[in-house]
Design an enzyme around this catalytic site. Structure first.
Site, short mmCIF file in Angstrom:
data_model
loop_
_atom_site.label_atom_id
_atom_site.label_comp_id
_atom_site.label_asym_id
_atom_site.label_seq_id
_atom_site.Cartn_x
_atom_site.Cartn_y
_atom_site.Cartn_z
N GLY A 196 4.07 -6.01 7.81
CA GLY A 196 4.24 -7.03 6.78
C GLY A 196 5.63 -7.01 6.17
N ASP A 197 5.72 -7.43 4.93
CA ASP A 197 7.02 -7.57 4.28
C ASP A 197 7.55 -6.28 3.68
OD1 ASP A 197 4.85 -7.82 2.31
OD2 ASP A 197 6.44 -8.14 0.86
N ARG B 208 0.88 -4.80 13.74
CA ARG B 208 1.27 -5.73 12.67
C ARG B 208 2.08 -5.03 11.59
NH1 ARG B 208 0.47 -6.18 6.81
NH2 ARG B 208 0.75 -8.38 6.30
N THR C 245 -0.23 -2.68 -2.06
CA THR C 245 1.15 -2.26 -1.90
C THR C 245 1.56 -1.59 -3.20
OG1 THR C 245 1.59 -4.23 -0.56
CG2 THR C 245 3.50 -3.04 -1.38
#
Length: 387
Positions: free
Chosen positions: A278-279, A276, A247
């Site tokens: 993520g954050d 999917r 990231t």
């Protein structure tokens, strides 16, 4: 990890991912490739803020914009590099596509924009600004996000623009490992390798060892891009025991107005399935900014950061607990499982925190005077990467 307190006011802080980054497995060329790109990202953000000072505007609204633009400038440098799992360097999904997520927030009024599951946007972080400025929404996803961004001038590129033989080999290895272990949900966070999985077979290990020896001249991603060559030759040596959470992110402070901003961008997990996310595109989990407290960008295992609402938790500890940014950031990371990742945080006084619970985290700062500091390993380990 003990957190450094900078005497000078930090105005831009960046990260390029955290993970099992071991000094013994980091060749000088690989170290230098990351260092150079992190310095470039920091200086790109700093130039935007310098322009604000030279123009002499004291407008709160304009200052808020400059902090946002500084974040976009810094993150865009990393999105455009094959060294990082974001933008052009994004990893492949199980279907051999690339799906990118990003988010952006400004601290003056906490306005935010985010995109998720986009496949063609050259700069997901820039698209976040378009969502923030031109819509009543915070997050847009997939084709709708792409259509909206293009309507407002975002650049869309064909799959060939993002294509990387290195990332494709990474996917093929993960899928081969999945088949051999009969697992239907194996996915890896950027630079995961066989050494980080106890279930990998000896044949898979042999395959990985051979990957460390391939000839960079055999593949030149995107017309011989130098970043791609570096990645091929020394960055994605899958046989080295590294786990790196891919990231990128940045936080910026307009030191004239006190305005903060934060942004995060990622390509997600290699071999990810079922859409999917993520954050990284979630405000409060992967990104948060408020002038009253701090700006935060996270990197690590997204599900852990979502469940812990990590980015906002740093600000909440400052606001309700009365602690400073270094203590708050350290406490948030301490609550995460070991090896989950890390974060960067910057407050309106220019104090910075960069805690992580992995072996290393690519990170750097630049002060109001233009002094740059780039680090990878824990602060107690001596490094020679200050410039």
């Amino acid at each position: 990890h003990k957190l450094r307190r900078m005497e000078k006011k930090v105005v831009v802080v960046v990260h390029g991912g955290a993970g099992g980054i071991l000094r013994a497995n980091l060749p000088p060329e690989r170290y230098e490739a990351y260092r150079v790109k992190l310095v470039e990202a920091l200086q790109a953000g700093y130039r935007v803020l310098q322009q604000q000072q030279q123009e002499g505007s004291s407008s709160t609204e304009e200052g808020a914009g400059k902090a946002v633009e500084a974040v976009i400038a810094a993150v865009s440098v990393m999105e455009d590099s094959f060294l990082f799992n974001a933008g052009r360097g994004s990893v492949y999904t199980a279907k051999r596509t690339q799906e990118m997520d990003a988010s952006l927030q400004r601290g003056s009024d906490r306005r935010a924009g985010a995109v998720a599951g986009v496949t063609c946007l050259a700069s997901p972080i820039a698209a976040c600004q378009l969502v923030m400025q031109h819509s009543e929404h915070v997050m847009l996803m997939g084709k709708g996000a792409e259509e909206f961004a293009q309507l407002h001038g975002a650049r869309c590129e064909p799959p060939e623009y993002f294509a990387s033989q290195v990332r494709l080999r990474q996917l093929e290895f993960v899928q081969k490992s999945e088949a051999e272990t009969a697992s239907s949900s194996l996915s890896k966070l950027d630079h995961d390798d066989v050494a980080s999985s106890s279930s990998s077979s000896s044949s898979a290990a042999a395959q990985v060892s051979s990957k460390a020896e391939f000839n960079v001249d055999e593949i030149e991603d995107n017309n011989g891009d130098k970043d791609a060559e570096r990645l091929e030759r020394s960055v994605l040596l899958l046989g080295n025991e590294e786990r790196k959470f891919g990231t990128v992110g940045a936080c910026a402070l307009d030191w004239r107005t006190g305005n903060l901003a934060a942004g995060t961008s990622t390509g997600g997990m290699t071999n990810k399935k079922w859409g999917r996310i993520g954050d990284s595109p979630i405000i409060g989990a992967g990104t948060y900014a408020s002038n009253a407290t701090c700006a935060v960008s996270c990197t690590g295992h997204g599900e852990k950061f979502i469940m812990s609402v990590c980015a906002y938790d740093v600000a909440a500890m400052m606001e309700y607990g009365g602690v400073d940014v270094t203590v708050a950031a350290q406490r948030v990371v301490a609550k995460l499982p070991a090896g989950a990742g890390g974060l960067i945080a910057l407050d309106a006084q220019g104090r910075v925190a960069m805690p992580f619970n992995t072996a290393g985290m690519y990170r750097g700062t630049i002060t109001e005077d233009g002094d740059v500091d780039v680090r990878i390993f824990p602060d107690h380990e001596q490094e020679t990467d200050c410039v």
